[in-house]
Write a protein that holds these residues in place. Structure first.
Motif, short mmCIF file in Angstrom:
data_model
loop_
_atom_site.label_atom_id
_atom_site.label_comp_id
_atom_site.label_asym_id
_atom_site.label_seq_id
_atom_site.Cartn_x
_atom_site.Cartn_y
_atom_site.Cartn_z
N GLY A 55 -29.85 25.06 11.70
CA GLY A 55 -29.84 24.40 10.39
C GLY A 55 -28.47 23.88 10.03
O GLY A 55 -27.53 23.92 10.83
N PRO A 56 -28.33 23.40 8.80
CA PRO A 56 -27.06 22.79 8.38
C PRO A 56 -25.97 23.85 8.24
O PRO A 56 -26.22 24.96 7.80
CB PRO A 56 -27.40 22.18 7.01
N ILE A 57 -24.76 23.49 8.68
CA ILE A 57 -23.60 24.37 8.49
C ILE A 57 -22.42 23.52 8.07
O ILE A 57 -22.44 22.30 8.20
CB ILE A 57 -23.27 25.19 9.76
N LYS A 58 -21.38 24.17 7.59
CA LYS A 58 -20.25 23.46 7.03
C LYS A 58 -19.40 22.75 8.07
O LYS A 58 -18.83 21.72 7.80
CB LYS A 58 -19.39 24.42 6.22
N CYS A 59 -19.28 23.30 9.27
CA CYS A 59 -18.52 22.67 10.33
C CYS A 59 -19.15 23.04 11.65
O CYS A 59 -19.08 24.19 12.07
CB CYS A 59 -17.06 23.11 10.30
N GLY A 60 -19.76 22.07 12.30
CA GLY A 60 -20.46 22.34 13.55
C GLY A 60 -19.57 22.80 14.68
O GLY A 60 -20.01 23.47 15.60
N GLY A 61 -18.29 22.47 14.64
CA GLY A 61 -17.38 22.87 15.71
C GLY A 61 -16.80 24.26 15.55
O GLY A 61 -16.27 24.83 16.50
N ALA A 62 -16.88 24.83 14.36
CA ALA A 62 -16.24 26.12 14.09
C ALA A 62 -16.68 27.25 15.02
O ALA A 62 -15.84 28.02 15.48
CB ALA A 62 -16.46 26.52 12.63
N PRO A 63 -17.98 27.40 15.33
CA PRO A 63 -18.37 28.51 16.19
C PRO A 63 -17.74 28.42 17.59
O PRO A 63 -17.40 29.44 18.18
CB PRO A 63 -19.89 28.36 16.31
N GLN A 64 -17.59 27.21 18.10
CA GLN A 64 -16.99 27.05 19.41
C GLN A 64 -15.48 27.19 19.35
O GLN A 64 -14.87 27.83 20.21
CB GLN A 64 -17.37 25.70 20.01
N LYS A 65 -14.86 26.63 18.33
CA LYS A 65 -13.40 26.69 18.22
C LYS A 65 -12.90 28.12 18.24
O LYS A 65 -11.96 28.44 18.97
CB LYS A 65 -12.93 26.00 16.93
N ILE A 66 -13.51 28.99 17.45
CA ILE A 66 -13.02 30.36 17.38
C ILE A 66 -13.29 31.09 18.69
O ILE A 66 -12.48 31.93 19.12
CB ILE A 66 -13.59 31.11 16.15
N ALA A 67 -14.38 30.78 19.38
CA ALA A 67 -14.64 31.41 20.68
C ALA A 67 -13.56 31.01 21.68
O ALA A 67 -13.06 31.86 22.43
CB ALA A 67 -16.03 31.00 21.19
N TYR A 68 -13.19 29.73 21.71
CA TYR A 68 -12.16 29.26 22.64
C TYR A 68 -10.79 29.84 22.27
O TYR A 68 -10.02 30.23 23.15
CB TYR A 68 -12.09 27.73 22.66
N LEU A 69 -10.48 29.88 20.98
CA LEU A 69 -9.20 30.44 20.55
C LEU A 69 -9.11 31.93 20.92
O LEU A 69 -8.07 32.39 21.40
CB LEU A 69 -9.01 30.27 19.04
N ALA A 70 -10.19 32.66 20.69
CA ALA A 70 -10.20 34.08 21.02
C ALA A 70 -10.05 34.29 22.53
O ALA A 70 -9.25 35.12 22.98
CB ALA A 70 -11.49 34.73 20.52
N ALA A 71 -10.81 33.53 23.32
CA ALA A 71 -10.74 33.67 24.78
C ALA A 71 -9.34 33.33 25.27
O ALA A 71 -8.81 34.01 26.16
CB ALA A 71 -11.79 32.77 25.44
N ASP A 72 -8.72 32.32 24.69
CA ASP A 72 -7.37 31.97 25.08
C ASP A 72 -6.39 33.10 24.74
O ASP A 72 -5.51 33.43 25.54
CB ASP A 72 -6.94 30.66 24.42
N TRP A 73 -6.54 33.67 23.55
CA TRP A 73 -5.70 34.81 23.15
C TRP A 73 -5.88 35.96 24.14
O TRP A 73 -4.90 36.53 24.62
CB TRP A 73 -6.06 35.26 21.73
N TRP A 74 -7.12 36.30 24.46
CA TRP A 74 -7.36 37.42 25.37
C TRP A 74 -6.79 37.11 26.76
O TRP A 74 -6.27 38.00 27.42
CB TRP A 74 -8.84 37.75 25.44
N ARG A 75 -6.89 35.87 27.18
CA ARG A 75 -6.30 35.49 28.48
C ARG A 75 -4.79 35.70 28.44
O ARG A 75 -4.21 36.27 29.37
CB ARG A 75 -6.63 34.03 28.80
N ARG A 76 -4.12 35.24 27.38
CA ARG A 76 -2.67 35.39 27.27
C ARG A 76 -2.26 36.86 27.17
O ARG A 76 -1.16 37.21 27.57
CB ARG A 76 -2.12 34.58 26.09
N GLN A 77 -3.15 37.69 26.65
CA GLN A 77 -2.86 39.13 26.56
C GLN A 77 -3.20 39.86 27.86
O GLN A 77 -2.96 41.06 27.99
CB GLN A 77 -3.65 39.75 25.41
N GLY A 78 -3.82 39.15 28.80
CA GLY A 78 -4.17 39.75 30.08
C GLY A 78 -5.41 40.61 30.05
O GLY A 78 -5.62 41.43 30.94
#
Length: 160
Positions: A55-78
């Motif tokens: 259904g409608p949401i405020k920003c369609g990209g938000a669910p993916q953006k935070i997943a990529y940001l989190a994965a990148d953080w975890w990668r940098r943390q090893g």
């Protein structure tokens, strides 16, 4: 801007009671975004689930953006190799525009993100850290953190 939409934490059983604690958060409320970051920083292993409602949401990209940001953080943390990252999407593709879909599929694959298509979060039990989704295997999953892009509903119009 999404005029007329309201967050609907009651739209998923258990979400309203769990959000902001036990690893459950949403970036769609300004006071919860810092909690999302706090939960992400604490993860050193386990399962992290990121969801996008149907259904409608405020920003369609938000669910993916935070997943990529989190994965990148975890990668940098090893620690990314010890984190199972799941992105739950209600759609049949990762993005509606085919060229961007191919790019984003590559981004998700590069982080080892499991994308669950045509699925959605249907229940949260924050105390037991279990989340259920409407997939082919709907068994509840124990999660270290869950970032929910909160379901939205249209605001009722005022008469007159």
């Amino acid at each position: 801007m999404a005029p007329g939409l309201q967050l609907d934490f009651e739209g998923v059983p258990g979400l309203a009671e769990s959000v902001g604690r036990n690893g459950v958060s949403s970036n769609y409320r300004y006071d919860l975004a810092p909690r999302t970051w706090e939960f992400i920083r604490k993860v050193r292993g386990g399962t992290a689930i990121f969801t996008m409602p149907a259904g409608p949401i405020k920003c369609g990209g938000a669910p993916q953006k935070i997943a990529y940001l989190a994965a990148d953080w975890w990668r940098r943390q090893g620690v990314l190799d010890g984190v199972r990252v799941i992105l739950v999407l209600p759609t049949a593709t990762i993005f509606s525009q085919p060229d961007w879909a191919r790019v984003l599929e590559g981004v998700a694959a590069g982080y080892g993100i499991e994308v669950r298509y045509e699925s959605q979060l249907v229940e949260v039990d924050g105390d037991s850290r279990r989340r259920s989704s409407s997939t082919a295997s709907p068994a509840p999953r124990r999660a270290s953190t869950t970032t929910c892009c909160t379901p939205c509903r249209h605001r009722a119009r005022r008469p007159g």
